[in-house]
Motif scaffolding. Sequence first.
Motif, PDB file in Angstrom:
ATOM      1  N   ASP A  44      25.454  48.314 -24.328  1.00  0.00           N
ATOM      2  CA  ASP A  44      26.911  48.257 -24.402  1.00  0.00           C
ATOM      3  C   ASP A  44      27.290  47.722 -25.780  1.00  0.00           C
ATOM      4  N   ARG A  45      27.909  48.562 -26.579  1.00  0.00           N
ATOM      5  CA  ARG A  45      28.221  48.203 -27.963  1.00  0.00           C
ATOM      6  C   ARG A  45      29.228  47.066 -28.057  1.00  0.00           C
ATOM      7  N   ALA A  46      30.201  46.997 -27.172  1.00  0.00           N
ATOM      8  CA  ALA A  46      31.216  45.941 -27.228  1.00  0.00           C
ATOM      9  C   ALA A  46      30.648  44.585 -26.806  1.00  0.00           C
ATOM     10  N   ARG A  47      29.715  44.587 -25.885  1.00  0.00           N
ATOM     11  CA  ARG A  47      29.153  43.335 -25.373  1.00  0.00           C
ATOM     12  C   ARG A  47      27.836  42.947 -26.053  1.00  0.00           C
ATOM     13  N   SER A  48      27.318  43.854 -26.872  1.00  0.00           N
ATOM     14  CA  SER A  48      26.032  43.610 -27.552  1.00  0.00           C
ATOM     15  C   SER A  48      24.956  43.168 -26.567  1.00  0.00           C
ATOM     16  N   ASP A  49      24.837  43.938 -25.494  1.00  0.00           N
ATOM     17  CA  ASP A  49      23.864  43.606 -24.468  1.00  0.00           C
ATOM     18  C   ASP A  49      23.577  44.855 -23.625  1.00  0.00           C
ATOM     19  N   TRP A  50      22.454  44.830 -22.922  1.00  0.00           N
ATOM     20  CA  TRP A  50      22.088  45.913 -22.021  1.00  0.00           C
ATOM     21  C   TRP A  50      22.910  45.801 -20.753  1.00  0.00           C
TER      22      TRP A  50
END
Length: 145
Positions: free
Chosen positions: A118-124
């Motif tokens: 997830d690009r906005a959350r910088s996480d899988w």
Amino acid sequence: MLEDDEAIAAVLSLKLAANGATVGEETMTSAARAEAKIHRILPPKLRRTVDALISTTDISSTAGTLPESGTAKTVAEAITAHRILRFDHANTSHTTQREVEPARLVRLQQRWYLFSWDRARSDWRTFRLDRMSNLQIGVKSQVVV
């Protein structure tokens, strides 16, 4: 052309698909037609074995929520091409717009999920495919899994 065990596996797999256990609505009809054709050309003894397996197996209990075939196809294309995927994702209270770098489609407990960065959350994150809408494939992604 097929060994007995292969023919049984093919017919049962197509029966599962025709009942919606593994695929979306559009493919169910094709699977049912293919299953009927294979069933017709089975030798009588093997046909009786297949019929016995089908009649004693609760195939419908394996069906769960399936993604729309267009959704699954678009997600698979984005994964294969290593492209960013944008979509609306609905949960119980609201809908959010997401931009992800998709990695894998996963079926878990009768539901289909997209595992992605997830690009906005910088996480899988994982997203249920049946809650996704307005899918758009974007530019090349940075994450390659």
